[in-house]
Each structure stands twice: as structure tokens, then as C-alpha cells.
Design an enzyme around this catalytic site. Structure first.
Site, PDB file in Angstrom:
ATOM      1  N   HIS A   1       1.545   2.355 -10.082  1.00 19.74           N
ATOM      2  CA  HIS A   1       0.477   2.708  -9.141  1.00 19.74           C
ATOM      3  C   HIS A   1      -0.803   2.025  -9.587  1.00 19.74           C
ATOM      4  CE1 HIS A   1       2.529   6.337  -7.331  1.00 19.74           C
ATOM      5  NE2 HIS A   1       3.190   6.283  -8.469  1.00 19.74           N
TER       6      HIS A   1
ATOM      7  N   ARG B   1       0.838  -1.204   0.000  1.00 16.75           N
ATOM      8  CA  ARG B   1       0.000   0.000   0.000  1.00 16.75           C
ATOM      9  C   ARG B   1       0.868   1.247   0.000  1.00 16.75           C
ATOM     10  NH1 ARG B   1      -5.143  -1.629   0.180  1.00 16.75           N
ATOM     11  NH2 ARG B   1      -5.497  -3.670   1.120  1.00 16.75           N
ATOM     12  N   ASP B   2       0.444   2.229  -0.812  1.00 18.54           N
ATOM     13  CA  ASP B   2       1.149   3.507  -0.850  1.00 18.54           C
ATOM     14  C   ASP B   2       0.996   4.207   0.501  1.00 18.54           C
ATOM     15  OD1 ASP B   2       2.117   5.555  -3.385  1.00 18.54           O
ATOM     16  OD2 ASP B   2       1.643   6.469  -1.443  1.00 18.54           O
ATOM     17  N   ILE B   3       2.090   4.788   0.976  1.00 17.40           N
ATOM     18  CA  ILE B   3       2.110   5.436   2.288  1.00 17.40           C
ATOM     19  C   ILE B   3       1.275   6.718   2.305  1.00 17.40           C
ATOM     20  CG2 ILE B   3       4.144   6.929   2.004  1.00 17.40           C
ATOM     21  CD1 ILE B   3       5.181   5.727   4.661  1.00 17.40           C
TER      22      ILE B   3
ATOM     23  N   HIS C   1       7.848   1.475 -10.405  1.00 20.35           N
ATOM     24  CA  HIS C   1       6.645   1.120  -9.659  1.00 20.35           C
ATOM     25  C   HIS C   1       5.434   1.479 -10.498  1.00 20.35           C
ATOM     26  CE1 HIS C   1       8.126   5.085  -8.495  1.00 20.35           C
ATOM     27  NE2 HIS C   1       6.864   5.472  -8.346  1.00 20.35           N
TER      28      HIS C   1
ATOM     29  N   ASN D   1       4.965   6.611 -13.536  1.00 18.08           N
ATOM     30  CA  ASN D   1       5.646   7.876 -13.813  1.00 18.08           C
ATOM     31  C   ASN D   1       7.085   7.586 -14.232  1.00 18.08           C
ATOM     32  OD1 ASN D   1       3.469   9.616 -13.091  1.00 18.08           O
ATOM     33  ND2 ASN D   1       3.886   9.194 -10.934  1.00 18.08           N
TER      34      ASN D   1
HETATM   35  P1  AMP Z   1       6.168   8.451  -7.935  1.00 19.17           P
HETATM   36  O1  AMP Z   1       5.889   9.930  -7.888  1.00 19.17           O
HETATM   37  O2  AMP Z   1       5.465   7.776  -9.075  1.00 19.17           O
HETATM   38  O3  AMP Z   1       7.653   8.151  -7.892  1.00 19.17           O
HETATM   39  O4  AMP Z   1       5.494   7.846  -6.632  1.00 19.17           O
HETATM   40  C1  AMP Z   1       6.182   7.453  -5.499  1.00 19.17           C
HETATM   41  C2  AMP Z   1       5.147   6.950  -4.508  1.00 19.17           C
HETATM   42  O5  AMP Z   1       5.814   6.224  -3.489  1.00 19.17           O
HETATM   43  C3  AMP Z   1       4.334   8.049  -3.841  1.00 19.17           C
HETATM   44  O6  AMP Z   1       2.947   7.826  -4.103  1.00 19.17           O
HETATM   45  C4  AMP Z   1       4.664   7.877  -2.351  1.00 19.17           C
HETATM   46  O7  AMP Z   1       3.576   8.144  -1.512  1.00 19.17           O
HETATM   47  C5  AMP Z   1       5.101   6.430  -2.294  1.00 19.17           C
HETATM   48  N1  AMP Z   1       5.997   6.070  -1.203  1.00 19.17           N
HETATM   49  C6  AMP Z   1       7.153   6.683  -0.852  1.00 19.17           C
HETATM   50  N2  AMP Z   1       7.723   6.041   0.183  1.00 19.17           N
HETATM   51  C7  AMP Z   1       6.922   4.998   0.487  1.00 19.17           C
HETATM   52  C8  AMP Z   1       6.963   3.960   1.457  1.00 19.17           C
HETATM   53  N3  AMP Z   1       7.968   3.882   2.355  1.00 19.17           N
HETATM   54  N4  AMP Z   1       5.967   3.056   1.497  1.00 19.17           N
HETATM   55  C9  AMP Z   1       4.938   3.141   0.617  1.00 19.17           C
HETATM   56  N5  AMP Z   1       4.840   4.095  -0.340  1.00 19.17           N
HETATM   57  C10 AMP Z   1       5.815   5.011  -0.402  1.00 19.17           C
END
Ligand code: AMP
Length: 125
Positions: A112, A38-40, A110, A97
Site C-alpha cells: 500500500h 488505485r485502491d478501490i 501488495h 500486511n
Molecule cells: P490488505 O488488507 O492489505 O490485503 O488490503 C487489500 C486491499 O485491496 C484493500 O485496501 C482493498 O480495498 C483493496 N482491493 C480489493 N479489491 C480491489 C480491487 N478490485 N481493486 C482495487 N483494490 C482492491
């Protein structure tokens, strides 16, 4: 800070640390090719990140360098997560992205996965 999608892989990125078990995450799925958690900072009722287990900076890096079995395994894992979450019938959105203009913040590929509500138009204007 955003990611240079042409840069070499940095194994100190936060998702590399998650894969090594150095920092925790809320895992919902794992197989030989992928980890989903899950996204934080969720942007939808369901917001999951699916990452490959290999060292790839972005979708560009992955699509250019990963072997076919790795690509197939990762894409199948993304689909499996959508099915596992019961999102195929209501629908869901995938987003990856790549680099600065897309605002990529973590330098490990990653995808989403957003769902659990009507998500509206594709991009905010
Ligand atoms: P992006 O902008 O596509 O690189 O998205 C990076 C995503 O990683 C963001 O939605 C953050 O909220 C998420 N994120 C960053 N650190 C963590 C973490 N430790 N656990 C879960 N999600 C994370």
C-alpha cells in the site's frame, strides 16, 4: 477473511485476476516487474497498491522465494510510483500486511502506498 501467509499461492485471488486482465483496475503504472493501481476503497487522498507480476502470497513469500532481479525490480517500481505521484517531498507511507494478525485480505503480495495528506501516527491504538 484474512490470508494464511503460509498457504500456497491461489491463482484465483483478485489481484491475479487483475494481472490477467479478467477484472478491471485503475492502473497508474506498469513495468516488467510490477503493476500499480488505485485502491478501490481508499484510506487516504492517494492510496495506491503496487503488486509484483509473479505469483507471491505475501512479502514473506516474496522475500524468501523471488530471485534478486525480481526483488530489485519490484522495489524500484514502488519507489518509481512514489516519485511519479510527486510524493517524495511531502512524504508518503508504505505498508505491507502479512497474514492474519496484520489483516491481509488478498493473497497476492501488495504494498500500500498512502499519501496526499498528513497521515498521523503509524498505528491506531
Ligand atoms: P490488505 O488488507 O492489505 O490485503 O488490503 C487489500 C486491499 O485491496 C484493500 O485496501 C482493498 O480495498 C483493496 N482491493 C480489493 N479489491 C480491489 C480491487 N478490485 N481493486 C482495487 N483494490 C482492491
Amino acid at each position: 477473511m484474512t490470508v494464511d501467509a503460509t498457504s500456497a499461492y491461489d491463482d484465483q485471488n483478485i489481484f491475479a485476476k487483475i494481472l490477467r486482465g479478467e477484472i478491471p483496475c485503475d492502473t497508474i503504472y506498469e513495468d516488467d516487474h510490477a503493476l500499480a493501481f488505485r485502491d478501490i476503497n481508499p484510506q487516504a487522498p492517494i492510496h495506491v497498491l503496487v503488486i509484483p507480476k509473479g505469483a507471491f502470497v505475501s512479502w514473506d513469500d516474496f522475500s524468501a522465494k523471488a530471485d534478486d532481479a525480481t526483488i530489485a525490480g519490484f522495489i524500484r517500481a514502488v519507489g518509481e510510483v512514489g516519485r511519479m505521484l510527486g510524493l517524495v517531498e511531502p512524504g508518503y507511507r508504505l505498508l505491507a500486511n502479512i497474514g492474519h494478525d496484520a489483516h491481509q485480505e488478498v493473497a497476492h503480495l501488495h504494498v500500500h502506498l498512502f499519501g496526499g495528506a498528513k497521515l498521523g501516527p503509524m498505528l491506531a491504538r
